[in-house]
Design a protein around this motif. Sequence first.
Motif, PDB file in Angstrom:
ATOM      1  N   VAL A  57      34.364  40.925  13.635  1.00 18.37           N
ATOM      2  CA  VAL A  57      33.491  42.639  14.151  1.00 18.37           C
ATOM      3  C   VAL A  57      33.461  42.196  15.385  1.00 18.37           C
ATOM      4  CG1 VAL A  57      31.606  43.768  14.783  1.00 18.37           C
ATOM      5  CG2 VAL A  57      32.464  42.744  12.189  1.00 18.37           C
ATOM      6  N   HIS A  58      33.570  40.971  16.501  1.00 16.27           N
ATOM      7  CA  HIS A  58      32.724  41.099  18.183  1.00 16.27           C
ATOM      8  C   HIS A  58      34.673  40.900  17.976  1.00 16.27           C
ATOM      9  CE1 HIS A  58      33.027  38.887  21.182  1.00 16.27           C
ATOM     10  NE2 HIS A  58      31.546  39.749  21.617  1.00 16.27           N
ATOM     11  N   ALA A  59      36.204  40.951  17.603  1.00 15.36           N
ATOM     12  CA  ALA A  59      36.557  40.893  18.076  1.00 15.36           C
ATOM     13  C   ALA A  59      37.236  42.017  18.056  1.00 15.36           C
ATOM     14  CB  ALA A  59      37.909  39.567  17.295  1.00 15.36           C
ATOM     15  N   ALA A  60      37.028  43.197  17.519  1.00 17.25           N
ATOM     16  CA  ALA A  60      37.476  44.275  17.156  1.00 17.25           C
ATOM     17  C   ALA A  60      37.090  45.124  18.271  1.00 17.25           C
ATOM     18  CB  ALA A  60      37.318  44.877  15.897  1.00 17.25           C
ATOM     19  N   LEU A  83      26.291  40.391  19.238  1.00 17.18           N
ATOM     20  CA  LEU A  83      27.155  39.587  18.629  1.00 17.18           C
ATOM     21  C   LEU A  83      27.728  38.396  18.879  1.00 17.18           C
ATOM     22  CD1 LEU A  83      27.988  40.000  15.228  1.00 17.18           C
ATOM     23  CD2 LEU A  83      29.829  41.736  16.576  1.00 17.18           C
ATOM     24  N   GLY A  84      27.807  38.465  19.979  1.00 13.26           N
ATOM     25  CA  GLY A  84      29.275  37.127  20.919  1.00 13.26           C
ATOM     26  C   GLY A  84      27.361  36.430  21.081  1.00 13.26           C
ATOM     27  N   ALA A  93      32.311  47.680  10.584  1.00 11.90           N
ATOM     28  CA  ALA A  93      31.339  46.264  11.101  1.00 11.90           C
ATOM     29  C   ALA A  93      30.742  46.329   9.670  1.00 11.90           C
ATOM     30  CB  ALA A  93      30.671  46.679  12.638  1.00 11.90           C
ATOM     31  N   LEU A  94      30.114  47.040   9.042  1.00 16.45           N
ATOM     32  CA  LEU A  94      29.316  47.423   7.971  1.00 16.45           C
ATOM     33  C   LEU A  94      30.442  46.443   7.190  1.00 16.45           C
ATOM     34  CD1 LEU A  94      27.739  50.099   7.878  1.00 16.45           C
ATOM     35  CD2 LEU A  94      26.755  48.312   8.560  1.00 16.45           C
ATOM     36  N   VAL A 121      23.017  45.332  12.181  1.00 16.55           N
ATOM     37  CA  VAL A 121      23.022  45.932  11.018  1.00 16.55           C
ATOM     38  C   VAL A 121      22.485  47.590  11.170  1.00 16.55           C
ATOM     39  CG1 VAL A 121      23.214  46.164   8.522  1.00 16.55           C
ATOM     40  CG2 VAL A 121      24.365  43.877   9.332  1.00 16.55           C
ATOM     41  N   LEU A 122      21.167  47.624  11.046  1.00 17.39           N
ATOM     42  CA  LEU A 122      20.361  48.858  11.121  1.00 17.39           C
ATOM     43  C   LEU A 122      20.872  49.750  12.283  1.00 17.39           C
ATOM     44  CD1 LEU A 122      17.076  47.362  11.202  1.00 17.39           C
ATOM     45  CD2 LEU A 122      18.725  48.558   8.847  1.00 17.39           C
TER      46      LEU A 122
END
Length: 234
Positions: free
Chosen positions: A210-213, A224-225, A182-183, A171-172
Amino acid sequence: MDTELPVVRLCVAGMQAEAEGRAGAARALFQQAWDSAADDYEACIAAHYLARHQNSPEETLRWNQECLDRADRVGDERVAGFYASLHLNMGHACRQLGRPALAHTHFVRAAERVELAPEGQYGDWNRFAIAAGLRDTAGAREDSAGEGGAGAEGVPRSLDEAVDGRVRELVLRWCARGELMALGLALPAYLGYLGTAADRIRLRSALHMVHAARRLPADEQAELGAVIGSAVLR
């Protein structure tokens, strides 16, 4: 709330005075609402606002307790949506007085009632604030049973520390470079995580979107995965 009630109109005027920076006028209007309250329901509303204008943590706690007591006396659907906020305010007041275990108990009780809070930004704000309170007082959890806490079963849990740190780091990074999509997807589920099965599914689904994008750098996609596949979120 019934906006036609004189007490409610006074409190609305008090909130307007707050927004304009007229704290003294706001307190006077909330005091007038308290003085004119005709029953426990109206007194509950007025006490909620008066608690915000006290000069000491002790008095803030006293007025928040008054508000909670009045809601308990009403005991019907008119106050059902109040309880998350009432216990949240009690939790903050107890923290100010150096009583983190009792504060944690109130944050737990707030979490138990948050689904009854009105939907929209108000409900979201309560959820975010409750989640923050639970995280900040997590170390006092074991002591909370001694102060009327709920015990181990059913107590909302913060996100696993290791997973929380990994999500926070992502997130940072997204904040630093303005990854708004994503945020927008991840933050509501992350900030409002209260440890229920529904919260876990909500967070996992948000991170999965978010990951799928596939808009992130390769290292973040991989991280992320890994987070999504962790046992904590399954």
